[in-house]
Design a protein around this motif. Structure first.
Motif, PDB file in Angstrom:
ATOM      1  N   UNK A  12       0.786  -1.179  -0.009  1.00  0.00           N
ATOM      2  CA  UNK A  12      -0.283  -0.009   0.066  1.00  0.00           C
ATOM      3  C   UNK A  12       0.856   1.206   0.040  1.00  0.00           C
ATOM      4  N   UNK A  13       0.618   2.021   1.001  1.00  0.00           N
ATOM      5  CA  UNK A  13       1.355   3.438   0.966  1.00  0.00           C
ATOM      6  C   UNK A  13       2.381   3.074   1.593  1.00  0.00           C
ATOM      7  N   UNK A  14       3.803   3.671   0.899  1.00  0.00           N
ATOM      8  CA  UNK A  14       5.222   3.428   1.521  1.00  0.00           C
ATOM      9  C   UNK A  14       5.290   4.221   2.819  1.00  0.00           C
ATOM     10  N   UNK A  15       5.558   3.403   3.819  1.00  0.00           N
ATOM     11  CA  UNK A  15       5.907   3.979   5.170  1.00  0.00           C
ATOM     12  C   UNK A  15       7.183   4.474   5.630  1.00  0.00           C
ATOM     13  N   UNK A  16       7.248   5.180   6.660  1.00  0.00           N
ATOM     14  CA  UNK A  16       8.650   5.551   7.022  1.00  0.00           C
ATOM     15  C   UNK A  16       9.444   4.132   7.390  1.00  0.00           C
ATOM     16  N   UNK A  17       8.931   3.012   7.693  1.00  0.00           N
ATOM     17  CA  UNK A  17       9.598   1.749   7.974  1.00  0.00           C
ATOM     18  C   UNK A  17      10.282   1.405   6.707  1.00  0.00           C
TER      19      UNK A  17
END
Length: 281
Positions: free
Chosen positions: A78-83
């Motif tokens: 989905x949306x690319x996270x900070x992780x």
């Protein structure tokens, strides 16, 4: 088949130097014909992109594709996270990327996240550029697997996309699953006591547990009942596939050499651990 070089070389060689000149002209003409054949068949300039790219360009393509596909993999949940961004940064750190090379890797990662990223086209390019060099294709696949496992877990969508990537590179589902199990074991092995600093001092900061020993076996791709000879054979096979010098000779970008070195250190530590615990010579 190109023959005019040999004909003309032999003719003028005979006129200028007699029988000896004929032989020399025939030899030089053969070289000329061979060069022309290579150019027309697309092998004259490195065998990549219809023969137009040299070795440095192939390495740049491989480097870009590695991080672009990594970005596409990160977006699969989905949306690319900070992780995910931290995972990519950690891999860049492991490679020792700084300055322009790091900037290029970041740009490729961002492009891989785009909705219209041509994954199939990129994988086809990688597969064609690495034709006859299975070790490089394996390195590329393992790079993506490492990125997926870097946060400690594998999301179902990541697994699904890894199967797409593996197929695009020419690997079977069974081969991918084997690599996934080995990488999962490698991740636990690293977390369980092995790291680069402790490896230089014997591999582990503390006495290994049974689970760590099992991970070492799985990392090398052998069962816990393997004999000393089977263990050595598996170790040599893995080292041969991941040796930095051999990968470099086959076209691994220099920016990625550090990962190959770390992998061989990991394999060495697993092999040494098993030998020590089992009393193998």
């Amino acid at each position: 088949m190109q023959v005019w070089g040999k004909i003309l070389g032999a003719f003028f060689g005979f006129l200028l130097g007699g029988p000896f000149g004929l032989l020399l002209g025939l030899f030089l003409g053969h070289k000329f014909d061979k060069a022309r054949t290579n150019i027309y068949s697309g092998r004259g300039f490195g065998g990549f992109s219809a023969g137009r790219a040299n070795s440095a360009e192939r390495q740049a393509e491989f480097f870009y594709a590695g991080f672009a596909v990594m970005g596409h993999l990160a977006k699969s949940k989905g949306r690319v996270t900070q992780d995910e961004i931290r995972v990519a940064s950690a891999i860049m750190d492991r490679m020792g990327l700084h300055g322009e090379s790091r900037h290029q890797a970041q740009n490729a990662f961002r492009e891989g996240k785009e909705e219209d990223f041509p994954l199939g086209e990129i994988l086809t390019k990688v597969r064609m550029s690495c034709a006859g060099r299975a070790d490089l294709l394996q390195f590329f696949l393992e790079l993506q697997i490492q990125a997926a496992f870097a946060d400690g877990s594998l999301h179902p969508r990541e697994r699904e996309l890894l199967h797409v990537i593996a197929r695009g590179l020419g690997f079977s589902a069974q081969q991918l699953e084997q690599r996934l199990h080995m990488q999962e074991a490698a991740f636990r092995f690293q977390q369980g006591g092995f790291n680069q600093q402790s490896q230089q001092q014997g591999g582990f900061r503390q006495a290994p547990t049974r689970d760590q020993l099992a991970d070492a076996y799985e990392l090398l791709g052998v069962s816990e009942s393997a004999s000393a000879q089977e263990l050595k054979r598996a170790y040599r096979k893995q080292m041969n596939e991941h040796h930095p010098d051999k990968l470099a000779a086959k076209g691994l970008p220099p920016e990625m050499m550090e990962l190959a070195k770390q992998k061989t250190q990991e394999l060495q530590a697993a092999y040494d651990l098993i030998r020590k615990e089992k009393g193998f010579k």
